[in-house]
Design a protein around this motif. Structure first.
Motif, PDB file in Angstrom:
ATOM      1  N   LEU A  62       0.817  -1.317   0.021  1.00  0.00           N
ATOM      2  CA  LEU A  62       0.164   0.021  -0.095  1.00  0.00           C
ATOM      3  C   LEU A  62       0.887   1.449  -0.266  1.00  0.00           C
ATOM      4  O   LEU A  62       0.560   2.197  -0.798  1.00  0.00           O
ATOM      5  CB  LEU A  62      -0.934  -0.042   1.330  1.00  0.00           C
ATOM      6  CG  LEU A  62      -2.063  -1.175   1.247  1.00  0.00           C
ATOM      7  CD1 LEU A  62      -2.978  -1.194   2.543  1.00  0.00           C
ATOM      8  CD2 LEU A  62      -3.229  -0.807   0.155  1.00  0.00           C
ATOM      9  N   ALA A  63       1.801   1.160   0.560  1.00  0.00           N
ATOM     10  CA  ALA A  63       3.069   2.226   0.712  1.00  0.00           C
ATOM     11  C   ALA A  63       3.481   2.561  -0.603  1.00  0.00           C
ATOM     12  O   ALA A  63       3.573   3.704  -1.012  1.00  0.00           O
ATOM     13  CB  ALA A  63       3.975   2.272   1.764  1.00  0.00           C
ATOM     14  N   LEU A  64       3.965   1.624  -1.330  1.00  0.00           N
ATOM     15  CA  LEU A  64       4.400   1.682  -2.607  1.00  0.00           C
ATOM     16  C   LEU A  64       3.616   2.302  -3.475  1.00  0.00           C
ATOM     17  O   LEU A  64       3.667   2.916  -4.594  1.00  0.00           O
ATOM     18  CB  LEU A  64       4.928   0.362  -2.905  1.00  0.00           C
ATOM     19  CG  LEU A  64       6.189  -0.095  -2.298  1.00  0.00           C
ATOM     20  CD1 LEU A  64       6.587  -1.444  -2.860  1.00  0.00           C
ATOM     21  CD2 LEU A  64       7.288   0.688  -2.572  1.00  0.00           C
ATOM     22  N   VAL A  65       2.204   1.772  -3.503  1.00  0.00           N
ATOM     23  CA  VAL A  65       1.106   2.412  -4.231  1.00  0.00           C
ATOM     24  C   VAL A  65       1.036   3.914  -3.961  1.00  0.00           C
ATOM     25  O   VAL A  65       1.194   4.828  -5.080  1.00  0.00           O
ATOM     26  CB  VAL A  65      -0.129   1.836  -4.111  1.00  0.00           C
ATOM     27  CG1 VAL A  65      -1.503   2.623  -5.059  1.00  0.00           C
ATOM     28  CG2 VAL A  65      -0.281   0.448  -4.334  1.00  0.00           C
ATOM     29  N   ALA A  66       0.911   4.324  -2.793  1.00  0.00           N
ATOM     30  CA  ALA A  66       0.894   5.655  -2.540  1.00  0.00           C
ATOM     31  C   ALA A  66       2.118   6.589  -2.950  1.00  0.00           C
ATOM     32  O   ALA A  66       1.864   7.491  -3.596  1.00  0.00           O
ATOM     33  CB  ALA A  66       0.840   5.902  -1.205  1.00  0.00           C
ATOM     34  N   ILE A  67       3.221   5.927  -2.756  1.00  0.00           N
ATOM     35  CA  ILE A  67       4.415   6.341  -3.458  1.00  0.00           C
ATOM     36  C   ILE A  67       4.676   6.828  -4.804  1.00  0.00           C
ATOM     37  O   ILE A  67       4.968   7.850  -5.249  1.00  0.00           O
ATOM     38  CB  ILE A  67       5.788   5.777  -3.072  1.00  0.00           C
ATOM     39  CG1 ILE A  67       6.091   5.989  -1.439  1.00  0.00           C
ATOM     40  CG2 ILE A  67       7.016   6.058  -3.820  1.00  0.00           C
ATOM     41  CD1 ILE A  67       7.089   4.862  -0.919  1.00  0.00           C
ATOM     42  N   GLU A  68       4.141   5.711  -5.491  1.00  0.00           N
ATOM     43  CA  GLU A  68       3.810   5.698  -6.905  1.00  0.00           C
ATOM     44  C   GLU A  68       2.951   6.855  -7.578  1.00  0.00           C
ATOM     45  O   GLU A  68       3.352   7.873  -8.645  1.00  0.00           O
ATOM     46  CB  GLU A  68       3.551   4.376  -7.543  1.00  0.00           C
ATOM     47  CG  GLU A  68       3.798   4.274  -9.206  1.00  0.00           C
ATOM     48  CD  GLU A  68       5.291   4.425  -9.705  1.00  0.00           C
ATOM     49  OE1 GLU A  68       5.300   4.480 -11.003  1.00  0.00           O
ATOM     50  OE2 GLU A  68       6.013   4.342  -9.100  1.00  0.00           O
TER      51      GLU A  68
END
Length: 218
Positions: free
Chosen positions: A109-115
């Protein structure tokens, strides 16, 4: 020339999609089948570039190409959750714990937000007309996005664990090739050539799921 190469890549991913769907249909949907969504996105990604010249430059093609970036942001981090599940299925004790599962979900989920924040937000596309393929791409600078690098690192670690615990080196091989393909400049005349690494990686991932399914049926 690139239009044909991207079409072949789309067909290769389509074959992987059929394989992944057959595995999912046999065992029921689970975390092990999340790569099916990634493969479906790559069918769209490569297919859209393949048909770009037929659609022609304009707002329609630009909008369709923007979808490639949105899909990439939402589905690629799912490979973090799949990696945790592959390590769990390989018999790793720490991966069997609930906190490991939630850590994988949280990281994804954090990587989705970062992207979304660093790449997709304020996305500006420009026309790319190279080697016979017409598409819209971004001017993202500074090498591969952080999300891609983190997912690649997680897959390499998972591949090493699966190799050690199940004597299965092909996930690690695909992940290492993908990491090298993403992180190193490759002097090839065709942009489609670098996408071959995605085919190799997803082949290793789907094959790993098939292998672990077979081991669990024994």
């Amino acid at each position: 020339m690139d239009s044909l190469l991207f079409l072949l890549l789309a067909l290769a991913h389509l074959a992987l999609l059929v394989w992944g769907l057959r595995l999912a249909a046999r065992s029921g949907w689970r975390a092990a089948d999340l790569p099916v969504l990634v493969v479906a996105a790559l069918v769209y990604d490569n297919g859209m570039i393949a048909v770009g010249r037929a659609i022609g430059e304009g707002a329609l093609l630009e909008g369709l190409n923007a979808g490639r970036f949105w899909l990439h942001a939402f589905v690629t981090p799912l490979l973090v959750i799949w990696s945790w599940d592959a390590v769990r299925r390989a018999g790793s004790p720490w991966a069997a714990k609930a906190r490991a599962r939630w850590a994988a979900i949280g990281l994804a989920l954090a990587l989705v937000a970062i992207e979304l924040v660093t790449v997709v937000a304020g996305l500006e596309l420009r026309v790319r007309d190279e080697h016979g393929a017409l598409s819209y791409t971004s001017d993202h600078a500074g090498g591969p996005p952080l999300m891609v690098l983190v997912v690649a690192a997680v897959l390499v670690i998972a591949g090493a664990i699966v190799w050690r615990r199940q004597s299965w080196p092909w996930l690690l091989a695909g992940a290492v090739l993908m990491a090298l393909g993403s992180g190193l400049p490759i002097p090839v005349p065709s942009a489609a050539a670098t996408n071959v690494f995605e085919v190799l990686l997803l082949t290793g991932i789907i094959a790993t799921t098939a292998r672990q399914d077979a081991l669990e049926r024994r």
